[in-house]
Motif scaffolding. Structure first.
Motif, PDB file in Angstrom:
ATOM      1  N   TRP A 231       0.842  -1.202   0.000  1.00  0.00           N
ATOM      2  CA  TRP A 231       0.000   0.000   0.000  1.00  0.00           C
ATOM      3  C   TRP A 231       0.873   1.246   0.000  1.00  0.00           C
ATOM      4  CZ3 TRP A 231      -4.675   0.268   3.898  1.00  0.00           C
ATOM      5  CH2 TRP A 231      -5.548   1.296   3.512  1.00  0.00           C
ATOM      6  N   SER A 232       1.331   1.653  -1.188  1.00  0.00           N
ATOM      7  CA  SER A 232       2.275   2.767  -1.256  1.00  0.00           C
ATOM      8  C   SER A 232       1.651   4.089  -0.821  1.00  0.00           C
ATOM      9  CB  SER A 232       2.827   2.895  -2.678  1.00  0.00           C
ATOM     10  OG  SER A 232       1.789   3.145  -3.616  1.00  0.00           O
ATOM     11  N   MET A 233       0.338   4.253  -1.020  1.00  0.00           N
ATOM     12  CA  MET A 233      -0.321   5.491  -0.602  1.00  0.00           C
ATOM     13  C   MET A 233      -0.427   5.599   0.924  1.00  0.00           C
ATOM     14  SD  MET A 233      -0.952   7.273  -3.283  1.00  0.00           S
ATOM     15  CE  MET A 233      -2.181   8.459  -2.758  1.00  0.00           C
ATOM     16  N   LEU A 234      -0.220   4.495   1.591  1.00  0.00           N
ATOM     17  CA  LEU A 234      -0.221   4.501   3.049  1.00  0.00           C
ATOM     18  C   LEU A 234       1.093   5.058   3.573  1.00  0.00           C
ATOM     19  CD1 LEU A 234      -2.224   3.468   5.252  1.00  0.00           C
ATOM     20  CD2 LEU A 234      -0.897   1.344   5.279  1.00  0.00           C
ATOM     21  N   GLY A 235       2.179   4.726   2.873  1.00  0.00           N
ATOM     22  CA  GLY A 235       3.493   5.180   3.302  1.00  0.00           C
ATOM     23  C   GLY A 235       4.006   4.421   4.505  1.00  0.00           C
ATOM     24  N   LEU A 236       5.036   4.963   5.112  1.00  0.00           N
ATOM     25  CA  LEU A 236       5.670   4.317   6.256  1.00  0.00           C
ATOM     26  C   LEU A 236       4.810   4.480   7.505  1.00  0.00           C
ATOM     27  CD1 LEU A 236       8.284   2.892   7.233  1.00  0.00           C
ATOM     28  CD2 LEU A 236       9.130   5.162   7.854  1.00  0.00           C
ATOM     29  N   ILE A 242       1.885  -2.736  14.138  1.00  0.00           N
ATOM     30  CA  ILE A 242       1.791  -2.594  12.680  1.00  0.00           C
ATOM     31  C   ILE A 242       3.024  -1.862  12.160  1.00  0.00           C
ATOM     32  CG2 ILE A 242       0.602  -1.351  10.828  1.00  0.00           C
ATOM     33  CD1 ILE A 242      -0.862  -3.831  11.570  1.00  0.00           C
ATOM     34  N   VAL A 243       3.684  -2.444  11.158  1.00  0.00           N
ATOM     35  CA  VAL A 243       4.773  -1.755  10.459  1.00  0.00           C
ATOM     36  C   VAL A 243       4.507  -1.895   8.959  1.00  0.00           C
ATOM     37  CG1 VAL A 243       7.245  -1.605  10.039  1.00  0.00           C
ATOM     38  CG2 VAL A 243       6.419  -2.248  12.310  1.00  0.00           C
ATOM     39  N   ALA A 244       4.276  -0.770   8.294  1.00  0.00           N
ATOM     40  CA  ALA A 244       4.028  -0.754   6.847  1.00  0.00           C
ATOM     41  C   ALA A 244       5.238  -0.155   6.152  1.00  0.00           C
ATOM     42  CB  ALA A 244       2.779   0.065   6.530  1.00  0.00           C
ATOM     43  N   ILE A 245       5.764  -0.858   5.126  1.00  0.00           N
ATOM     44  CA  ILE A 245       7.050  -0.433   4.543  1.00  0.00           C
ATOM     45  C   ILE A 245       7.033  -0.318   3.016  1.00  0.00           C
ATOM     46  CG2 ILE A 245       8.486  -1.188   6.462  1.00  0.00           C
ATOM     47  CD1 ILE A 245       9.092  -3.757   4.894  1.00  0.00           C
ATOM     48  N   ASP A 246       5.852  -0.194   2.399  1.00  0.00           N
ATOM     49  CA  ASP A 246       5.846   0.149   0.974  1.00  0.00           C
ATOM     50  C   ASP A 246       5.862   1.667   0.881  1.00  0.00           C
ATOM     51  OD1 ASP A 246       5.525   0.575  -1.697  1.00  0.00           O
ATOM     52  OD2 ASP A 246       3.648  -0.521  -1.908  1.00  0.00           O
ATOM     53  N   LEU A 255      12.892   3.062  -1.247  1.00  0.00           N
ATOM     54  CA  LEU A 255      12.836   1.648  -0.909  1.00  0.00           C
ATOM     55  C   LEU A 255      13.273   1.546   0.540  1.00  0.00           C
ATOM     56  CD1 LEU A 255      12.342  -1.262  -1.848  1.00  0.00           C
ATOM     57  CD2 LEU A 255      14.775  -1.371  -2.475  1.00  0.00           C
ATOM     58  N   THR A 256      12.435   0.914   1.357  1.00  0.00           N
ATOM     59  CA  THR A 256      12.644   0.926   2.806  1.00  0.00           C
ATOM     60  C   THR A 256      12.929  -0.464   3.341  1.00  0.00           C
ATOM     61  OG1 THR A 256      11.239   2.865   3.143  1.00  0.00           O
ATOM     62  CG2 THR A 256      11.518   1.404   5.032  1.00  0.00           C
ATOM     63  N   ASP A 262      14.681  -3.932  16.826  1.00  0.00           N
ATOM     64  CA  ASP A 262      14.746  -2.546  17.304  1.00  0.00           C
ATOM     65  C   ASP A 262      14.044  -1.553  16.389  1.00  0.00           C
ATOM     66  OD1 ASP A 262      16.501  -2.517  15.180  1.00  0.00           O
ATOM     67  OD2 ASP A 262      18.095  -1.459  16.250  1.00  0.00           O
ATOM     68  N   ARG A 263      13.597  -1.995  15.216  1.00  0.00           N
ATOM     69  CA  ARG A 263      12.845  -1.156  14.260  1.00  0.00           C
ATOM     70  C   ARG A 263      13.650   0.062  13.797  1.00  0.00           C
ATOM     71  NH1 ARG A 263       6.391  -1.212  15.589  1.00  0.00           N
ATOM     72  NH2 ARG A 263       6.376  -2.963  17.025  1.00  0.00           N
ATOM     73  N   ARG A 264      14.880  -0.136  13.520  1.00  0.00           N
ATOM     74  CA  ARG A 264      15.650   0.913  12.855  1.00  0.00           C
ATOM     75  C   ARG A 264      15.332   0.841  11.366  1.00  0.00           C
ATOM     76  NH1 ARG A 264      22.266   1.855  12.438  1.00  0.00           N
ATOM     77  NH2 ARG A 264      22.125   3.438  10.796  1.00  0.00           N
ATOM     78  N   PHE A 265      15.110   2.010  10.756  1.00  0.00           N
ATOM     79  CA  PHE A 265      14.728   2.069   9.347  1.00  0.00           C
ATOM     80  C   PHE A 265      15.899   2.526   8.479  1.00  0.00           C
ATOM     81  CE2 PHE A 265      10.751   2.254  11.598  1.00  0.00           C
ATOM     82  CZ  PHE A 265       9.897   1.493  10.808  1.00  0.00           C
ATOM     83  N   PHE A 266      15.957   1.971   7.271  1.00  0.00           N
ATOM     84  CA  PHE A 266      16.965   2.317   6.270  1.00  0.00           C
ATOM     85  C   PHE A 266      16.229   2.636   4.978  1.00  0.00           C
ATOM     86  CE2 PHE A 266      18.513  -0.706   9.305  1.00  0.00           C
ATOM     87  CZ  PHE A 266      19.762  -0.237   9.673  1.00  0.00           C
ATOM     88  N   GLU A 267      16.648   3.696   4.296  1.00  0.00           N
ATOM     89  CA  GLU A 267      15.926   4.125   3.105  1.00  0.00           C
ATOM     90  C   GLU A 267      16.873   4.420   1.956  1.00  0.00           C
ATOM     91  OE1 GLU A 267      13.730   7.493   4.544  1.00  0.00           O
ATOM     92  OE2 GLU A 267      11.999   6.251   5.076  1.00  0.00           O
ATOM     93  N   GLU A 268      16.447   4.035   0.764  1.00  0.00           N
ATOM     94  CA  GLU A 268      17.184   4.316  -0.465  1.00  0.00           C
ATOM     95  C   GLU A 268      16.295   5.154  -1.386  1.00  0.00           C
ATOM     96  OE1 GLU A 268      20.280   4.131  -3.398  1.00  0.00           O
ATOM     97  OE2 GLU A 268      20.230   3.739  -1.224  1.00  0.00           O
ATOM     98  N   PRO A 269      16.688   6.406  -1.699  1.00  0.00           N
ATOM     99  CA  PRO A 269      15.901   7.211  -2.634  1.00  0.00           C
ATOM    100  C   PRO A 269      15.844   6.525  -4.003  1.00  0.00           C
ATOM    101  CG  PRO A 269      17.520   8.554  -1.471  1.00  0.00           C
ATOM    102  CD  PRO A 269      17.865   7.120  -1.196  1.00  0.00           C
TER     103      PRO A 269
END
Length: 285
Positions: A231-236, A242-246, A255-256, A262-269
């Motif tokens: 669900w990309s329109m939902l976002g992070l 609940i953890v949504a990552i699209d 891309l997440t 520990d729920r550390r997030f990493f993101e690639e533009p």
């Protein structure tokens, strides 16, 4: 702080919808330990520029990575099975024409609809709010057995359609309803829990009678930590259970990956490979 080159064995990294954006995946993985345990939450292929490379690479990771099937992955399988036709904007033909197509298809159809690791349940779209976790496990295993077995082409012949879940369903209708819940679900009727197959926008745009599946008042897995994409329109989203990552890699978002526990997030533009308005306009015609 740089990540260690060797992952902690108790950690697992979940990665959102790739949809053939292989270069973005390579960039994201450069931020993670070289031996990190990975879970892909589905939609490995389609609409992005290099579905074939993405599929080959993830398959090559072997036991280091697991993936749940997404709706685009199932679409690829259905086309391969002669149960569907490729759409104009699909980018799966390279997979179907590859010399290793049979091996790739066999690997993909052997992937599950539900993965559990480190106290987290990973799925593509979600878990039907009327299902307990035990029921979700049972139905995911049922579908997995059919898709990974010798009659997988037959099971996919009836995949397309907006069938709602009912315990009384049998055969292709039952398979279709199970796949719909695991790979297509977004909004549900807040009174009945029935899936809506037309609403695809963000939460704020939903009619009053509909809520995201995870906000259904009597959701039977409310105490389960679920990580999903789709669900990309939902976002992070990062809530207690609940953890949504699209995060819209295909559409020029990111891309997440998220590290558990520990729920550390990493993101690639990501570059924009598809215009979301073009798809939404097509649906409204």
């Amino acid at each position: 702080m740089l990540l260690p080159t060797t992952a902690n064995s108790s950690e697992v990294f979940a990665i959102g919808d790739i949809q053939g954006c292989f270069k973005s995946l390579e960039g994201l993985l450069e931020q993670l330990p070289a031996d990190a345990r990975l879970v892909f939450v589905g939609d490995l292929v389609n609409r992005g520029p290099d579905s074939l490379a993405a599929l080959r690479f993830i398959k090559s990771l072997g036991d280091r990575a697991r993936t749940t099937l997404g709706n685009h992955d199932l679409h690829l399988l259905a086309v391969a099975a002669g149960a569907g036709k490729a759409h104009k904007k699909d980018t799966i033909q390279s997979v179907l024409e590859a010399p290793d197509a049979e091996a790739l298809i066999d690997w993909l159809r052997a992937q599950p609809l539900l993965v559990e690791d480190e106290g987290v349940v990973f799925v593509h779209a979600g878990i039907h709010p009327l299902w307990s976790l035990e029921k979700a496990r049972e139905l995911a295993a049922e579908a997995h057995e059919a898709l990974s077995g010798p009659d997988w082409r037959t099971w996919l012949q009836g995949m397309y359609g907006n069938t709602q879940w009912s315990e009384s369903l049998e055969g292709p209708q039952r398979m279709r309803a199970v796949l719909n819940a695991f790979t297509r679900m977004r909004f549900v009727n807040k009174q009945t829990g029935e899936l809506d197959f037309d609403l695809k926008e963000g939460v704020a745009s939903a009619p009053a009678d509909f809520v995201p599946w995870f906000e259904y008042p009597d959701r039977k897995t409310a105490d389960v930590l679920v990580c999903f994409g789709h669900w990309s329109m939902l976002g992070l989203i990062n809530r207690p259970n609940i953890v949504a990552i699209d995060t819209g890699c295909l559409w020029g978002g990111r891309l997440t990956a998220v590290r558990f526990p520990d729920r550390r997030f990493f993101e690639e533009p990501c570059p924009c490979w598809a215009d979301p308005l073009a798809f939404s306009k097509k649906k409204k015609k």
